[in-house]
Design an enzyme around this catalytic site. Structure first.
Site, short mmCIF file in Angstrom:
data_model
loop_
_atom_site.label_atom_id
_atom_site.label_comp_id
_atom_site.label_asym_id
_atom_site.label_seq_id
_atom_site.Cartn_x
_atom_site.Cartn_y
_atom_site.Cartn_z
N ASP A 181 -7.09 -2.41 -7.30
CA ASP A 181 -7.63 -3.01 -6.08
C ASP A 181 -8.00 -4.45 -6.38
O ASP A 181 -8.29 -4.80 -7.54
CB ASP A 181 -8.85 -2.25 -5.55
N TYR A 209 -15.17 -11.25 0.62
CA TYR A 209 -15.77 -9.93 0.39
C TYR A 209 -17.10 -10.05 -0.37
O TYR A 209 -18.04 -9.30 -0.11
CB TYR A 209 -14.82 -9.03 -0.39
N ARG A 233 -3.39 6.64 1.24
CA ARG A 233 -3.88 7.82 1.96
C ARG A 233 -2.89 8.46 2.92
O ARG A 233 -3.09 9.57 3.36
CB ARG A 233 -5.17 7.46 2.69
N ARG A 276 0.83 -1.22 0.00
CA ARG A 276 0.00 0.00 0.00
C ARG A 276 0.86 1.26 0.00
O ARG A 276 0.51 2.26 0.64
CB ARG A 276 -0.95 0.03 1.20
N ARG A 301 -7.25 12.24 -4.61
CA ARG A 301 -8.54 11.59 -4.33
C ARG A 301 -9.68 12.60 -4.18
O ARG A 301 -10.84 12.26 -4.35
CB ARG A 301 -8.43 10.71 -3.08
O1 1CP Z 1 0.46 0.96 -3.47
C1 1CP Z 1 -0.45 0.13 -3.34
O2 1CP Z 1 -0.31 -0.96 -2.75
C2 1CP Z 1 -1.78 0.52 -3.88
C3 1CP Z 1 -2.53 -0.52 -4.64
C4 1CP Z 1 -3.47 -1.34 -3.77
C5 1CP Z 1 -3.35 -2.72 -3.48
C6 1CP Z 1 -2.18 -3.62 -3.79
C7 1CP Z 1 -4.71 -0.91 -3.22
C8 1CP Z 1 -5.22 0.47 -3.25
N1 1CP Z 1 -5.35 -2.01 -2.70
C9 1CP Z 1 -4.55 -3.10 -2.83
C10 1CP Z 1 -4.84 -4.48 -2.45
C11 1CP Z 1 -5.97 -4.75 -1.54
N2 1CP Z 1 -7.20 -4.15 -1.49
C12 1CP Z 1 -5.97 -5.82 -0.60
C13 1CP Z 1 -4.85 -6.81 -0.42
C14 1CP Z 1 -3.76 -6.28 0.45
C15 1CP Z 1 -4.14 -6.09 1.89
O3 1CP Z 1 -4.45 -7.07 2.58
O4 1CP Z 1 -4.11 -4.91 2.32
C16 1CP Z 1 -7.21 -5.79 0.07
C17 1CP Z 1 -7.68 -6.70 1.18
C18 1CP Z 1 -7.98 -4.74 -0.50
C19 1CP Z 1 -9.36 -4.37 -0.13
C20 1CP Z 1 -9.47 -2.97 0.30
N3 1CP Z 1 -9.38 -1.93 -0.57
C21 1CP Z 1 -9.62 -2.49 1.61
C22 1CP Z 1 -9.75 -3.31 2.89
C23 1CP Z 1 -11.19 -3.49 3.25
C24 1CP Z 1 -11.44 -4.27 4.52
O5 1CP Z 1 -12.09 -3.71 5.42
O6 1CP Z 1 -11.02 -5.44 4.62
C25 1CP Z 1 -9.64 -1.08 1.52
C26 1CP Z 1 -9.82 -0.10 2.63
C27 1CP Z 1 -9.48 -0.76 0.13
C28 1CP Z 1 -9.39 0.59 -0.44
C29 1CP Z 1 -8.09 0.98 -1.00
N4 1CP Z 1 -7.37 0.22 -1.91
C30 1CP Z 1 -6.23 0.89 -2.24
C31 1CP Z 1 -6.23 2.15 -1.52
C32 1CP Z 1 -5.19 3.22 -1.61
C33 1CP Z 1 -7.40 2.18 -0.74
C34 1CP Z 1 -7.88 3.34 0.15
C35 1CP Z 1 -9.18 3.87 -0.34
C36 1CP Z 1 -9.26 5.33 -0.73
O7 1CP Z 1 -8.34 5.95 -1.26
O8 1CP Z 1 -10.35 5.87 -0.51
#
Ligand code: 1CP
Length: 355
Positions: free
Chosen positions: A80, A158, A35, A31, A44
């Site tokens: 994502d 999910y 943010r 990540r 964003r």
């Molecule tokens: O640099 C990077 O890594 C950005 C690319 C990236 C990746 C590899 C994002 C952007 N998401 C992911 C993978 C991802 N997404 C995973 C696997 C890795 C991990 O376990 O963290 C998972 C579980 C998600 C699902 C997800 N997307 C969640 C978790 C939800 C939960 O409650 O379980 C969330 C909060 C997101 C949103 C998200 N994805 C990425 C960002 C930067 C964000 C934040 C949202 C925003 O900007 O509003």
């Protein structure tokens, strides 16, 4: 295809995967685009999350943001894991303060008839491939670019829960109550993951990572019954389909201690581990490259503590081909300067001086 890309000048991650010497331990951060970076928050404000994912210029820009700030040894495409359920025709939106949310989660086996179990990902997710190709060119060879997917169980979790969950009890209920429907869904997701990873590699991804972020919800029995063979199949098939052009493949079973060693005997090249595992458990994985594993919360500590913790972490990986990372994604309220301390400490501590 690859002849169009700039030459890779920082190949530490790939060298480790080939078993070659490196001048310092490479580091990247799960990540790393996100943010905790003010430039990402600004971006964003102007663009919705999935709009960024779907537009190659936007996805490229946010992938580049952490690379401009820090001395990182790898990049990961901004996207994502939810793009796969979306490709299967489930609506998923990003709800501020809550995260990804499905408007109609899977409730019962009949719901599988309402989704597309075999989408043509090469068509529907072409935008990810375009983002990868553009980003790899833009990086200019300064770092290799990771592509990724969410693993089948994590995606199913999910799709059934409708979003994040503390217990994943609805999704686990499917495993116990509807084992056949669960297998049907998991098999379909496996095939989509394989096609999508192959497509990402063909588009220019130089390493591929499979995120089983909700491994910790599974008992050894459920893991063996439902997911291990699928995770192994993903690596085997991706490698078989890509032949000699196949990039290294990485697996991350978050919280899955007993699972990690199952991948020693698999086609995976890299095993990503979280912060809860011991040196003994790391040593069991020694025949593979091991990636990890500082607790992301450690970055809340004062800088001297982060330096100390980074040194202790490096010691845990001594004698192992190691890619430094966190044990899970960086949190949004992390001070980027604390991350810098971690990255720079790993480099300084491991830099080999030229003889
Ligand atoms: O640099 C990077 O890594 C950005 C690319 C990236 C990746 C590899 C994002 C952007 N998401 C992911 C993978 C991802 N997404 C995973 C696997 C890795 C991990 O376990 O963290 C998972 C579980 C998600 C699902 C997800 N997307 C969640 C978790 C939800 C939960 O409650 O379980 C969330 C909060 C997101 C949103 C998200 N994805 C990425 C960002 C930067 C964000 C934040 C949202 C925003 O900007 O509003």
């Amino acid at each position: 295809m690859s002849s169009d890309f700039p030459e890779l000048t920082n190949d530490r991650v790939l060298r480790l995967c080939r078993g070659e010497e490196v001048d310092r331990t490479p580091i990247w951060i799960m990540r790393q685009a996100g943010r905790y970076l003010s430039e990402f928050r600004e971006y964003r404000k102007k663009h919705e999350f999935f709009e960024i994912c779907r537009n190659p210029e936007h996805a490229c820009e946010v992938t580049m943001q952490p690379l401009r700030r820090f001395d990182l040894d790898a990049s990961i495409i901004f996207s994502d894991i939810m793009v796969i359920p979306q490709a299967m025709e489930m609506e998923c939106v990003m709800v501020p303060g809550k995260g990804p949310t499905f408007t109609s989660p899977l409730d019962a086996p009949e719901d599988l008839d309402k989704i597309n179990l075999s989408p043509d990902v090469n068509k529907v997710l072409q935008y990810v491939y375009d983002a990868i190709t553009l980003t790899r060119k833009t990086i200019g060879g300064k770092q290799p670019l990771f592509g990724f997917v969410g693993a089948p169980w994590t995606l199913m979790a999910y799709m059934v829960e409708g979003g994040g969950s503390k217990t994943y009890s609805k999704a686990k209920k499917w495993l116990y109550q509807f084992p056949e429907a669960s297998e049907k869904l998991l098999d379909a997701l496996t095939n989509v993951c394989i096609d999508f990873l192959v497509g990402q590699a063909r588009a220019g991804a130089q390493v591929l990572q499979v995120f089983e972020s909700h491994a910790d919800a599974l008992s050894p029995e459920l893991f063996h019954k439902f997911t291990l063979k699928l995770l192994k199949k993903i690596a085997t098939q991706v490698k078989a389909k890509l032949g000699k052009d196949a990039p290294p493949v990485s697996i991350f079973c978050k919280g899955g201690h007993f699972m990690n060693k199952e991948f020693v005997d698999s086609e995976y090249d890299i095993i990503q581990v979280d912060w809860t595992i011991s040196r003994e458990q790391i040593l069991e994985l020694k025949s593979k490259v091991v990636q990890g594993n500082l607790d992301p919360c450690q970055l809340y500590a004062p800088k001297e503590e982060i330096q100390k913790a980074a040194r202790e972490m490096l010691k845990k990986f001594e004698g192992v081909r190691h890619i430094a990372n966190l044990g899970h994604g960086i949190y949004p309220d992390t001070d980027p300067e604390h991350l810098r301390t971690y990255i720079d400490t790993v480099h300084e501590e491991t830099q080999k001086t030229q003889a």
